[in-house]
Design a protein around this motif. Structure first.
Motif, PDB file in Angstrom:
ATOM      1  N   THR A 102       8.184 -42.611  96.993  1.00 49.20           N
ATOM      2  CA  THR A 102       6.924 -43.181  97.442  1.00 49.20           C
ATOM      3  C   THR A 102       6.488 -42.578  98.766  1.00 49.20           C
ATOM      4  O   THR A 102       7.064 -41.597  99.242  1.00 49.20           O
ATOM      5  CB  THR A 102       7.040 -44.718  97.510  1.00 49.20           C
ATOM      6  OG1 THR A 102       5.757 -45.279  97.754  1.00 49.20           O
ATOM      7  CG2 THR A 102       8.017 -45.149  98.587  1.00 49.20           C
ATOM      8  N   TRP A 103       5.445 -43.147  99.350  1.00 46.39           N
ATOM      9  CA  TRP A 103       4.820 -42.616 100.562  1.00 46.39           C
ATOM     10  C   TRP A 103       4.818 -43.688 101.633  1.00 46.39           C
ATOM     11  O   TRP A 103       4.934 -44.888 101.336  1.00 46.39           O
ATOM     12  CB  TRP A 103       3.395 -42.174 100.253  1.00 46.39           C
ATOM     13  CG  TRP A 103       2.894 -41.007 101.058  1.00 46.39           C
ATOM     14  CD1 TRP A 103       1.816 -40.993 101.897  1.00 46.39           C
ATOM     15  CD2 TRP A 103       3.419 -39.670 101.090  1.00 46.39           C
ATOM     16  NE1 TRP A 103       1.626 -39.745 102.445  1.00 46.39           N
ATOM     17  CE2 TRP A 103       2.605 -38.906 101.961  1.00 46.39           C
ATOM     18  CE3 TRP A 103       4.492 -39.050 100.474  1.00 46.39           C
ATOM     19  CZ2 TRP A 103       2.836 -37.563 102.229  1.00 46.39           C
ATOM     20  CZ3 TRP A 103       4.727 -37.700 100.730  1.00 46.39           C
ATOM     21  CH2 TRP A 103       3.903 -36.980 101.594  1.00 46.39           C
ATOM     22  N   GLY A 104       4.715 -43.280 102.903  1.00 47.33           N
ATOM     23  CA  GLY A 104       4.827 -44.209 104.030  1.00 47.33           C
ATOM     24  C   GLY A 104       3.720 -45.245 104.068  1.00 47.33           C
ATOM     25  O   GLY A 104       2.706 -45.153 103.386  1.00 47.33           O
ATOM     26  N   GLU A 105       3.941 -46.251 104.902  1.00 46.17           N
ATOM     27  CA  GLU A 105       2.989 -47.363 104.994  1.00 46.17           C
ATOM     28  C   GLU A 105       1.598 -46.894 105.416  1.00 46.17           C
ATOM     29  O   GLU A 105       1.476 -45.992 106.235  1.00 46.17           O
ATOM     30  CB  GLU A 105       3.500 -48.394 105.987  1.00 46.17           C
ATOM     31  CG  GLU A 105       4.577 -49.284 105.376  1.00 46.17           C
ATOM     32  CD  GLU A 105       4.086 -50.000 104.127  1.00 46.17           C
ATOM     33  OE1 GLU A 105       3.337 -50.976 104.254  1.00 46.17           O
ATOM     34  OE2 GLU A 105       4.440 -49.563 103.028  1.00 46.17           O
TER      35      GLU A 105
ATOM     36  N   ALA B 161       5.722 -47.679 100.831  1.00 43.85           N
ATOM     37  CA  ALA B 161       7.115 -47.691 101.281  1.00 43.85           C
ATOM     38  C   ALA B 161       7.700 -49.094 101.362  1.00 43.85           C
ATOM     39  O   ALA B 161       8.786 -49.367 100.836  1.00 43.85           O
ATOM     40  CB  ALA B 161       7.229 -46.998 102.641  1.00 43.85           C
TER      41      ALA B 161
ATOM     42  N   SER C  74      14.988 -46.254  96.229  1.00 44.47           N
ATOM     43  CA  SER C  74      13.695 -45.697  96.635  1.00 44.47           C
ATOM     44  C   SER C  74      13.881 -44.702  97.770  1.00 44.47           C
ATOM     45  O   SER C  74      14.849 -44.777  98.538  1.00 44.47           O
ATOM     46  CB  SER C  74      12.733 -46.805  97.055  1.00 44.47           C
ATOM     47  OG  SER C  74      13.202 -47.495  98.201  1.00 44.47           O
ATOM     48  N   GLU C  75      12.924 -43.794  97.851  1.00 48.36           N
ATOM     49  CA  GLU C  75      12.947 -42.763  98.888  1.00 48.36           C
ATOM     50  C   GLU C  75      11.514 -42.501  99.341  1.00 48.36           C
ATOM     51  O   GLU C  75      10.620 -42.329  98.508  1.00 48.36           O
ATOM     52  CB  GLU C  75      13.567 -41.472  98.357  1.00 48.36           C
ATOM     53  CG  GLU C  75      13.643 -40.355  99.382  1.00 48.36           C
ATOM     54  CD  GLU C  75      14.250 -39.093  98.823  1.00 48.36           C
ATOM     55  OE1 GLU C  75      14.197 -38.052  99.511  1.00 48.36           O
ATOM     56  OE2 GLU C  75      14.767 -39.143  97.677  1.00 48.36           O
ATOM     57  N   VAL C  76      11.297 -42.475 100.657  1.00 47.94           N
ATOM     58  CA  VAL C  76       9.974 -42.213 101.214  1.00 47.94           C
ATOM     59  C   VAL C  76       9.887 -40.738 101.561  1.00 47.94           C
ATOM     60  O   VAL C  76      10.668 -40.226 102.361  1.00 47.94           O
ATOM     61  CB  VAL C  76       9.725 -43.086 102.464  1.00 47.94           C
ATOM     62  CG1 VAL C  76       8.337 -42.804 103.038  1.00 47.94           C
ATOM     63  CG2 VAL C  76       9.873 -44.560 102.139  1.00 47.94           C
TER      64      VAL C  76
ATOM     65  N   SER D  30       4.318 -39.574 105.045  1.00 48.28           N
ATOM     66  CA  SER D  30       3.471 -40.655 105.539  1.00 48.28           C
ATOM     67  C   SER D  30       2.029 -40.185 105.643  1.00 48.28           C
ATOM     68  O   SER D  30       1.760 -38.980 105.736  1.00 48.28           O
ATOM     69  CB  SER D  30       3.947 -41.121 106.925  1.00 48.28           C
ATOM     70  OG  SER D  30       5.261 -41.636 106.866  1.00 48.28           O
TER      71      SER D  30
END
Length: 352
Positions: free
Chosen positions: A60-63, A67, A77-79, A82
């Motif tokens: 996924t992607w950062g906030e 995330a 899960s892995e970020v 961002s």
């Protein structure tokens, strides 16, 4: 499964406050009191994925693009990166998807609307990675979306093939003025399951007779919440006022109480007895949850529901659908309902 999962956090924010979309309208939506819709939709999808596919690895992607939501569920899960600035952009979505491709994901799952779908499709244009949408936008015309967040998990868990599907988008400024002209933005590979929706199609039929029959049976003292679309638009015409073709208007005892109303304006206009009038989207069957988020659970729970549609449209869609953001309300609405198909005639249709 290695799943790329990205959220457009502003998708759908403009809907309940009457903006019919959020493109370039985020500040106005917030000023009107809009709150994010997409994060909860994403949370529901991820929770269902964790149940149906517990061995999934989520990339996924950062906030605020996924995330923290991925961290809430019992999945690895892995970020991977961002967003560039405080406000997320289409470029952030494309960057996330490109990183997912580089990390060899099996499917890209995104939470958003048609604009987000177009951004994901652009980033996937030179790949054969399939994409699947969790619907969170105001306008959801494309056939790359699951019917609901939970259905997205079901598609991911059960699909055995992919097929080419259309990504459509419309000009939101023109949409706000009452013009709908979907543009084909891409053709992409999509996991196939019964829980996918179709592309938006146009319905046809003798809407004037439907409108005439409905108006003849309208009762004094009742507040009528008239949804968007040409069939309900014919009812507005029969009542003698120019309604907002893609918005919600409220009418009682010969007076228009609210025009192109937001959720709050509808709630303010409701009376002792209220009826919300909707017509299904051609090709998809949605009566709530696509194109009319102003008709929120808070509104629907205070109203009786009336559905109007041509026979041709009903023959095409087969069954009706709801996706109100409230799973309990969706469950209450499912079952069989009467749909007015003519001046006097009705047809029983299943709400699935």
């Amino acid at each position: 499964m290695r799943l790329g999962f990205v959220v457009n956090p502003i998708a759908g924010m403009g809907g309940r406050v009457g903006l019919k979309g959020t493109d370039e309208k985020v500040a106005e939506a917030r000023a009107r009191g809009a709150t994010p819709r997409a994060p909860d939709r994403a949370r529901r999808a991820l929770s269902a994925i964790a149940t149906r596919l517990p061995e999934t690895t989520v990339l996924t992607w950062g906030e605020p693009m996924g995330a923290s939501l991925a961290a809430e569920v019992d999945l690895v899960s892995e970020v991977l990166g961002s967003p560039e600035g405080e406000e997320t952009t289409a470029a952030d979505t494309r960057a996330a998807v490109a990183a997912f491709v580089d990390a060899d994901v099996d499917v890209v799952c995104f939470v958003g609307g048609d604009g987000t779908a177009a951004d994901v499709a652009e980033a996937l244009s030179d790949t054969d990675v399939p994409m699947l949408g969790v619907p969170a936008g105001v306008k959801v015309y494309s056939s790359v979306f699951a019917v609901s967040p939970e259905d997205a998990a079901e598609v991911l868990a059960s699909f055995e093939r992919t097929e080419r599907r259309e990504v459509l988008d419309i000009d939101e400024d023109a949409y706000r003025e009452g013009s709908v002209d979907p543009e084909l933005r891409a053709v992409v590979q999509v996991p196939i399951g019964e829980q996918l929706q179709s592309s938006k199609q146009t319905g046809s039929g003798n809407v004037e007779s439907i409108a005439a029959g409905f108006v003849e049976e309208m009762e004094p003292g009742v507040t009528y919440v008239l949804g968007p679309g040409s069939t309900v638009g014919a009812i507005k015409d029969a009542l003698g006022f120019e309604g907002s073709p893609l918005g919600v208007d409220v009418w009682r005892d010969g007076a228009v109480l609210a025009r192109d109303a937001s959720e709050s304006a509808i709630l303010d206009a409701l009376g002792d007895r209220n009826v919300v009038v909707v017509s299904p989207i051609g090709g998809q069957g949605f009566i709530l949850g696509r194109g009319n988020p102003q008709l929120s659970p808070a509104v629907v729970r205070q109203c009786e529901l009336e559905v109007v549609a041509s026979r041709t449209k009903l023959d095409d869609i087969g069954r009706l659908r709801v996706d109100t953001d409230d799973p309990e309300l969706d469950a209450e609405l499912r079952g069989w309902t009467r749909v007015r198909v003519g001046r006097f005639e009705h047809r029983l249709m299943e709400v699935a």
